[in-house]
Design an enzyme around this catalytic site. Structure first.
Site, short mmCIF file in Angstrom:
data_model
loop_
_atom_site.label_atom_id
_atom_site.label_comp_id
_atom_site.label_asym_id
_atom_site.label_seq_id
_atom_site.Cartn_x
_atom_site.Cartn_y
_atom_site.Cartn_z
N TYR A 55 0.84 -1.20 0.00
CA TYR A 55 0.00 0.00 0.00
C TYR A 55 0.88 1.26 0.00
CZ TYR A 55 -3.49 -3.41 1.62
OH TYR A 55 -4.31 -4.51 1.77
N HIS A 140 0.67 -12.17 0.99
CA HIS A 140 -0.15 -11.20 0.26
C HIS A 140 -0.20 -11.52 -1.24
CE1 HIS A 140 -1.23 -6.64 -0.19
NE2 HIS A 140 -2.27 -7.43 -0.34
#
Length: 329
Positions: A55, A140
């Protein structure tokens, strides 16, 4: 990393704050706005915070860590992710990140689910967050990396869990089929499923949710608004769905769902927020919130009492799978 010889449950609250917006997802925000968002979430009782190196190539972790600084570490649950190492790229100066975040491309991501990659990623995350431990670590988006993620990646996380460095481990992605494989074939505690168990689509009921119940693995649900399609009372003409422009037939279906919601005095985003918690495999819902106003709105939506008639009418209209609203069966 500090070590704890016990292995307690992470005790996930039913509502958590997702911090992709802190990494300037789609549009820029500020350090002050991120801090105000955490302040508002904390005041509203939110005690689960999820982030990732992906992010904003580390920006979200830095902002979240700064916003949480000074708060008692034992009073909140913190999760981050591994699988993408962040590598400096001075040649990216003046260019925009190409993965949806409004940041300069002076840092790039490198896939790495090896033991060394997992350990290095976590160490770097701890440094950015300014903490000595996180509670949960997810692999992830291992979509194209099953072989490595399910072996060396999971093994590294199991090692960390067994040492008491982290309390729970898992995988996070937007594909329920591969998450089901993690549940059935590896020793994970949690999975984070984005976009595949929502008011608009319940594909995770075919594989992930029954497997999680059978194996005692908790499911955290993200992407409850399906990239924004369900985030307003009526989807706009340029609505996004699954990170792309929403097809007309999907927009039409969302509007039909909104018709039913409004007939019973509730809104589309309220029902979308409440929906995942109806399934017994779901232990927490993450909402990606950008400012204090969105926090207030998200917390209020999560507390909405949805009339039973909403679910039965959606089922009768063929807009919701019957099994989705009858977990006791």
């Amino acid at each position: 990393m500090t070590q704890d010889t016990t292995r307690p449950s992470p005790g996930l609250p039913t509502l958590g704050l997702g911090t992709a917006p802190f990494g300037n997802l789609y549009t820029a925000t500020t350090d002050e706005e991120a801090a105000a968002t955490v302040d508002a979430a904390w005041a509203a009782g939110v005690r689960y915070f999820d982030t990732a190196p992906h992010y904003g190539v580390g920006l979200a972790e830095r902002r979240l860590g700064a916003a949480l600084a000074g708060r008692p570490r034992d009073e909140y649950v913190l999760s981050t992710k591994v699988g993408r190492l962040l590598v400096p790229d001075p040649g990216g100066a003046g260019r925009q990140d190409d993965q949806g975040f409004a940041v300069e491309a002076t840092t790039v991501r490198r896939w790495d689910f090896s033991r060394d990659g997992v350990l290095r990623s976590l160490e770097q995350s701890l440094e950015r967050l300014g903490v000595d431990r996180v509670d949960v670590v997810y692999l992830h988006d291992p979509d194209a990396h099953w072989a490595e993620a399910s072996t060396t990646g999971v093994a590294a996380l199991v090692e960390l869990r067994d040492q008491g460095v982290v309390r729970a481990i898992g995988a996070g992605m937007n594909r329920s089929a591969m998450l089901t494989r993690f549940v059935r074939e590896t020793d994970v505690d949690l999975v984070l499923c984005a976009g595949r168990y929502t008011l608009l689509e319940q594909g995770a009921e075919d594989d992930l949710l029954p497997a999680a119940l059978e194996r005692g693995v908790g499911v955290v649900v993200g992407g409850v608004y399906n990239s924004g399609l369900l985030s307003t009372r009526r989807p706009p003409a340029d609505a996004q769905y699954d990170y792309a422009a929403a097809p007309p037939e999907v927009v039409a279906r969302a509007n039909r769902i909104a018709d039913v919601c409004e007939a019973h005095g509730v809104t589309l985003p309220e029902v979308a927020t409440v929906f995942p918690q109806r399934h017994p495999a779901v232990v927490s819902t993450l909402l990606g919130l950008r400012d204090p106003g969105q926090v207030a709105e998200g917390v209020a939506r999560a507390a909405t009492v949805v009339p039973d008639a909403v679910w039965t009418d959606l089922e009768a209209a063929g807009l919701l799978r019957r099994t989705a609203t009858t977990p006791e069966s």
